[in-house]
Design a protein around this motif. Structure first.
Motif, PDB file in Angstrom:
ATOM      1  N   ASP A  79       0.830  -1.214   0.000  1.00  0.00           N
ATOM      2  CA  ASP A  79       0.000   0.000   0.000  1.00  0.00           C
ATOM      3  C   ASP A  79       0.859   1.256   0.000  1.00  0.00           C
ATOM      4  N   LEU A  80       1.937   1.254   0.780  1.00  0.00           N
ATOM      5  CA  LEU A  80       2.847   2.406   0.786  1.00  0.00           C
ATOM      6  C   LEU A  80       3.478   2.599  -0.588  1.00  0.00           C
ATOM      7  N   ASP A  81       3.857   1.499  -1.232  1.00  0.00           N
ATOM      8  CA  ASP A  81       4.423   1.584  -2.584  1.00  0.00           C
ATOM      9  C   ASP A  81       3.396   2.135  -3.573  1.00  0.00           C
ATOM     10  N   ARG A  82       2.144   1.731  -3.414  1.00  0.00           N
ATOM     11  CA  ARG A  82       1.084   2.231  -4.305  1.00  0.00           C
ATOM     12  C   ARG A  82       0.847   3.718  -4.094  1.00  0.00           C
ATOM     13  N   LEU A  83       0.902   4.169  -2.842  1.00  0.00           N
ATOM     14  CA  LEU A  83       0.769   5.608  -2.576  1.00  0.00           C
ATOM     15  C   LEU A  83       1.921   6.382  -3.200  1.00  0.00           C
ATOM     16  N   GLU A  84       3.112   5.839  -3.108  1.00  0.00           N
ATOM     17  CA  GLU A  84       4.270   6.499  -3.711  1.00  0.00           C
ATOM     18  C   GLU A  84       4.129   6.566  -5.234  1.00  0.00           C
ATOM     19  N   ALA A  85       3.644   5.482  -5.847  1.00  0.00           N
ATOM     20  CA  ALA A  85       3.441   5.475  -7.301  1.00  0.00           C
ATOM     21  C   ALA A  85       2.356   6.475  -7.696  1.00  0.00           C
ATOM     22  N   TRP A  86       1.295   6.561  -6.894  1.00  0.00           N
ATOM     23  CA  TRP A  86       0.218   7.522  -7.167  1.00  0.00           C
ATOM     24  C   TRP A  86       0.785   8.938  -7.131  1.00  0.00           C
ATOM     25  N   ALA A  87       1.577   9.233  -6.106  1.00  0.00           N
ATOM     26  CA  ALA A  87       2.151  10.580  -5.974  1.00  0.00           C
ATOM     27  C   ALA A  87       3.044  10.914  -7.168  1.00  0.00           C
ATOM     28  N   ALA A  88       3.835   9.946  -7.611  1.00  0.00           N
ATOM     29  CA  ALA A  88       4.706  10.191  -8.761  1.00  0.00           C
ATOM     30  C   ALA A  88       3.881  10.419 -10.026  1.00  0.00           C
ATOM     31  N   LYS A  89       2.838   9.633 -10.200  1.00  0.00           N
ATOM     32  CA  LYS A  89       1.984   9.760 -11.387  1.00  0.00           C
ATOM     33  C   LYS A  89       1.360  11.154 -11.472  1.00  0.00           C
ATOM     34  N   TRP A  90       0.914  11.683 -10.346  1.00  0.00           N
ATOM     35  CA  TRP A  90       0.221  12.971 -10.326  1.00  0.00           C
ATOM     36  C   TRP A  90       1.135  14.130  -9.949  1.00  0.00           C
ATOM     37  N   GLN A  91       2.440  13.868  -9.941  1.00  0.00           N
ATOM     38  CA  GLN A  91       3.437  14.898  -9.636  1.00  0.00           C
ATOM     39  C   GLN A  91       3.181  15.566  -8.285  1.00  0.00           C
ATOM     40  N   MET A  92       2.850  14.722  -7.317  1.00  0.00           N
ATOM     41  CA  MET A  92       2.652  15.174  -5.936  1.00  0.00           C
ATOM     42  C   MET A  92       3.818  14.639  -5.117  1.00  0.00           C
ATOM     43  N   ARG A  93       4.008  15.218  -3.949  1.00  0.00           N
ATOM     44  CA  ARG A  93       5.044  14.741  -3.045  1.00  0.00           C
ATOM     45  C   ARG A  93       4.459  14.563  -1.661  1.00  0.00           C
ATOM     46  N   PHE A  94       4.869  13.492  -0.995  1.00  0.00           N
ATOM     47  CA  PHE A  94       4.577  13.343   0.421  1.00  0.00           C
ATOM     48  C   PHE A  94       5.741  13.973   1.161  1.00  0.00           C
ATOM     49  N   ASN A  95       5.453  14.717   2.202  1.00  0.00           N
ATOM     50  CA  ASN A  95       6.501  15.344   2.997  1.00  0.00           C
ATOM     51  C   ASN A  95       7.115  14.261   3.878  1.00  0.00           C
ATOM     52  N   SER A  96       8.273  13.754   3.485  1.00  0.00           N
ATOM     53  CA  SER A  96       8.892  12.634   4.201  1.00  0.00           C
ATOM     54  C   SER A  96       9.246  13.000   5.640  1.00  0.00           C
ATOM     55  N   ASP A  97       9.465  14.284   5.936  1.00  0.00           N
ATOM     56  CA  ASP A  97       9.742  14.691   7.316  1.00  0.00           C
ATOM     57  C   ASP A  97       8.531  14.496   8.215  1.00  0.00           C
ATOM     58  N   LYS A  98       7.338  14.496   7.626  1.00  0.00           N
ATOM     59  CA  LYS A  98       6.118  14.308   8.399  1.00  0.00           C
ATOM     60  C   LYS A  98       5.642  12.852   8.395  1.00  0.00           C
TER      61      LYS A  98
END
Length: 152
Positions: A79-98
């Motif tokens: 699921d974490l990998d899928r969220l990361e792929a989703w973010a890359a697809k839509w040019q979004m970033r998760f704030n890794s510090d948070k």
């Protein structure tokens, strides 16, 4: 076309400073009614094919999964990998510090702290939470004589 026109050719500058107007490429007006609606439409497919519980409030996302087996760990990582792929697809970033991992459980002595995860929406659940909160704030030293809003 209306939304496109609303979001295009936007310029901004720093107030109370001497700065030039600059074109903004990615923007949704803060405090607008349409902004949160557009955001919800944009992230609508975020939860597709996830096996973990997910809680989303504005731009804050929590993923939750009970881990009892190695398979559970695998599903959470997927699921974490899928969220990361989703973010890359839509040019979004998760704030890794948070981004944090929270381990809970009676048998997990090294991780005794936690954060809010439950967000009640049913009137009965909200009433129960209020009942517990009223009672807890009433027994606190020096607070029993205060009205409930003051105790909060």
């Amino acid at each position: 076309m209306w939304v496109s026109n609303w979001l295009s050719d936007i310029k901004q500058r720093v107030v109370n400073r001497y700065s030039d107007w600059v074109t903004v490429n990615s923007w949704v007006p803060q405090g607008s009614v349409l902004g949160p609606i557009l955001f919800n439409i944009f992230i609508n497919d975020l939860v597709e094919s996830l096996h973990s519980k997910i809680s989303i409030f504005a731009d804050d996302t929590k993923l939750c999964k009970v881990i009892n087996t190695e398979e559970d760990s695998f599903l959470l990582q997927r699921d974490l990998d899928r969220l990361e792929a989703w973010a890359a697809k839509w040019q979004m970033r998760f704030n890794s510090d948070k981004c944090k991992v929270m381990h809970m459980g009676r048998n997990n002595a090294s991780h005794p702290y936690c954060v809010q995860f439950w967000a009640p929406v049913n009137k009965a659940d909200i009433a129960e939470l209020e009942r517990v909160q009223r009672r807890a704030t009433k027994v606190m030293t020096g607070m029993g004589q205060l009205q409930y809003p003051e105790r909060l």
